[in-house]
Motif scaffolding. Structure first.
Motif, PDB file in Angstrom:
ATOM      1  N   THR A  30       0.828  -1.207   0.000  1.00 30.57           N
ATOM      2  CA  THR A  30       0.000   0.000   0.000  1.00 30.57           C
ATOM      3  C   THR A  30       0.857   1.249   0.000  1.00 30.57           C
ATOM      4  N   ARG A  31       0.271   2.320  -0.493  1.00 28.18           N
ATOM      5  CA  ARG A  31       0.878   3.638  -0.398  1.00 28.18           C
ATOM      6  C   ARG A  31      -0.213   4.699  -0.509  1.00 28.18           C
ATOM      7  N   ASN A  32      -0.397   5.455   0.575  1.00 25.05           N
ATOM      8  CA  ASN A  32      -1.284   6.628   0.590  1.00 25.05           C
ATOM      9  C   ASN A  32      -2.722   6.310   0.190  1.00 25.05           C
ATOM     10  N   ALA A  35      -7.943   4.732   3.390  1.00 22.67           N
ATOM     11  CA  ALA A  35      -9.359   4.360   3.428  1.00 22.67           C
ATOM     12  C   ALA A  35      -9.599   3.031   2.728  1.00 22.67           C
ATOM     13  N   LEU A  36      -9.003   2.846   1.537  1.00 24.35           N
ATOM     14  CA  LEU A  36      -9.136   1.585   0.824  1.00 24.35           C
ATOM     15  C   LEU A  36      -8.453   0.452   1.588  1.00 24.35           C
ATOM     16  N   LEU A  37      -7.275   0.733   2.124  1.00 27.30           N
ATOM     17  CA  LEU A  37      -6.513  -0.278   2.847  1.00 27.30           C
ATOM     18  C   LEU A  37      -7.301  -0.816   4.037  1.00 27.30           C
ATOM     19  N   GLN A  38      -7.968   0.058   4.765  1.00 25.18           N
ATOM     20  CA  GLN A  38      -8.723  -0.383   5.930  1.00 25.18           C
ATOM     21  C   GLN A  38      -9.791  -1.396   5.541  1.00 25.18           C
ATOM     22  N   LEU A  39     -10.465  -1.170   4.424  1.00 31.91           N
ATOM     23  CA  LEU A  39     -11.471  -2.112   3.950  1.00 31.91           C
ATOM     24  C   LEU A  39     -10.834  -3.436   3.543  1.00 31.91           C
ATOM     25  N   SER A  40      -9.693  -3.351   2.853  1.00 30.29           N
ATOM     26  CA  SER A  40      -9.016  -4.558   2.399  1.00 30.29           C
ATOM     27  C   SER A  40      -8.519  -5.392   3.572  1.00 30.29           C
ATOM     28  N   ALA A  61       6.263   3.624   2.061  1.00 31.92           N
ATOM     29  CA  ALA A  61       6.599   5.012   2.435  1.00 31.92           C
ATOM     30  C   ALA A  61       5.407   5.961   2.284  1.00 31.92           C
ATOM     31  N   SER A  62       4.268   5.574   2.835  1.00 30.61           N
ATOM     32  CA  SER A  62       3.087   6.443   2.774  1.00 30.61           C
ATOM     33  C   SER A  62       3.328   7.756   3.507  1.00 30.61           C
ATOM     34  N   THR A  63       2.676   8.791   3.011  1.00 27.24           N
ATOM     35  CA  THR A  63       2.800  10.119   3.635  1.00 27.24           C
ATOM     36  C   THR A  63       1.465  10.617   4.166  1.00 27.24           C
ATOM     37  N   ASP A  64       0.413   9.787   4.070  1.00 26.54           N
ATOM     38  CA  ASP A  64      -0.878  10.164   4.653  1.00 26.54           C
ATOM     39  C   ASP A  64      -0.969   9.536   6.045  1.00 26.54           C
ATOM     40  N   GLY A  65      -2.132   9.148   6.475  1.00 24.16           N
ATOM     41  CA  GLY A  65      -2.279   8.566   7.805  1.00 24.16           C
ATOM     42  C   GLY A  65      -2.082   7.063   7.851  1.00 24.16           C
ATOM     43  N   THR A  66      -1.628   6.469   6.762  1.00 24.38           N
ATOM     44  CA  THR A  66      -1.509   5.014   6.691  1.00 24.38           C
ATOM     45  C   THR A  66      -0.571   4.453   7.749  1.00 24.38           C
ATOM     46  N   ARG A  67       0.586   5.060   7.898  1.00 22.80           N
ATOM     47  CA  ARG A  67       1.571   4.546   8.859  1.00 22.80           C
ATOM     48  C   ARG A  67       1.010   4.537  10.270  1.00 22.80           C
ATOM     49  N   THR A  68       0.393   5.636  10.663  1.00 18.30           N
ATOM     50  CA  THR A  68      -0.170   5.739  12.014  1.00 18.30           C
ATOM     51  C   THR A  68      -1.252   4.693  12.226  1.00 18.30           C
ATOM     52  N   TRP A  69      -2.136   4.518  11.224  1.00 24.21           N
ATOM     53  CA  TRP A  69      -3.210   3.545  11.365  1.00 24.21           C
ATOM     54  C   TRP A  69      -2.653   2.134  11.474  1.00 24.21           C
ATOM     55  N   LEU A  70      -1.678   1.800  10.645  1.00 24.01           N
ATOM     56  CA  LEU A  70      -1.097   0.465  10.706  1.00 24.01           C
ATOM     57  C   LEU A  70      -0.443   0.201  12.060  1.00 24.01           C
ATOM     58  N   ASN A  71       0.213   1.204  12.593  1.00 22.42           N
ATOM     59  CA  ASN A  71       0.868   1.037  13.893  1.00 22.42           C
ATOM     60  C   ASN A  71      -0.125   0.887  15.032  1.00 22.42           C
ATOM     61  N   SER A  72      -1.379   1.241  14.781  1.00 22.94           N
ATOM     62  CA  SER A  72      -2.397   1.121  15.826  1.00 22.94           C
ATOM     63  C   SER A  72      -3.031  -0.264  15.848  1.00 22.94           C
ATOM     64  N   LEU A  73      -2.730  -1.099  14.857  1.00 26.36           N
ATOM     65  CA  LEU A  73      -3.308  -2.437  14.799  1.00 26.36           C
ATOM     66  C   LEU A  73      -2.639  -3.342  15.835  1.00 26.36           C
TER      67      LEU A  73
END
Length: 204
Positions: A30-32, A35-40, A61-73
């Protein structure tokens, strides 16, 4: 990185006996596209118990909120790989395959929603030790979506075109064939080119 409509993917055959632990490593790159990643990710984690698979998410190397969300899993089935620099889809897929612990490595994409029986169906043919790779079908769910080449020519409604959104390999395939070629990533066909190499080597 490519922009595609939301897709639904399925396996290929009927349910079969569960394989040994961990049977499979599922890889999503994934990258940036948080929203789609969360569904997947949610659709993959709904596949079954922790004895069936691990999920590896490669964040390119996402620059949106992807990294933070993944780290919260905090699901024990999930492992996250954060790349320091964006290397593209082929390199990210290769990182995921190298990190996989399972005897089988399955790929889906961050714009794919896996059907409830996707993984068990995709893995079922591997009970035959002569099977090296299995791919499923992709259904585009975006109304009016026309797609890009080769999607305009191959609908893949019956799983006739191998693609990274729904495909699995034995680990030995990578030892024999190598990994996805970054050259073909510019055409969004690194997954299909790799599958064709696997076919040429006798794995499909």
């Amino acid at each position: 990185c490519r922009e595609l409509a939301l897709r639904k993917v399925t396996g290929r055959v009927t349910l079969a006996t569960m394989l040994s632990v961990p049977a499979c490593s599922v890889v999503i790159i994934t990258r940036n596209r948080q929203a789609l990643l969360q569904l997947s990710v949610a659709s993959v984690l709904a596949q079954g118990s922790s004895s069936l698979f691990e999920l590896i998410v490669v964040d390119d190397a996402s620059t949106d909120g992807t990294r933070t969300w993944l780290n919260s899993l905090h699901d024990p089935r999930v492992r996250v790989l954060h790349r320091a620099e964006c290397g593209g889809v082929a390199a990210a897929r290769a990182d995921g395959a190298r990190a996989a612990k399972g005897e089988l490595v399955a790929f889906t994409d961050d714009d794919c929603i896996t059907s409830p029986t996707w993984l068990s169906e995709l893995l079922a043919p591997f009970v035959n030790q002569g099977v090296g790779a299995v791919y499923g079908r992709t259904v585009y769910v975006g109304e009016g979506y026309r797609g890009y080449f080769p999607e305009r020519l191959v609908t893949n409604s019956n799983g006739l075109w191998p693609a990274g959104g729904t495909i699995a390999y034995r680990r030995g395939v990578f030892n024999e064939v190598g990994y996805m070629d970054t050259f073909y990533a510019r055409f969004n066909n690194e997954d299909t080119e790799f599958a064709l190499r696997a076919i040429a080597a006798g794995f499909l």
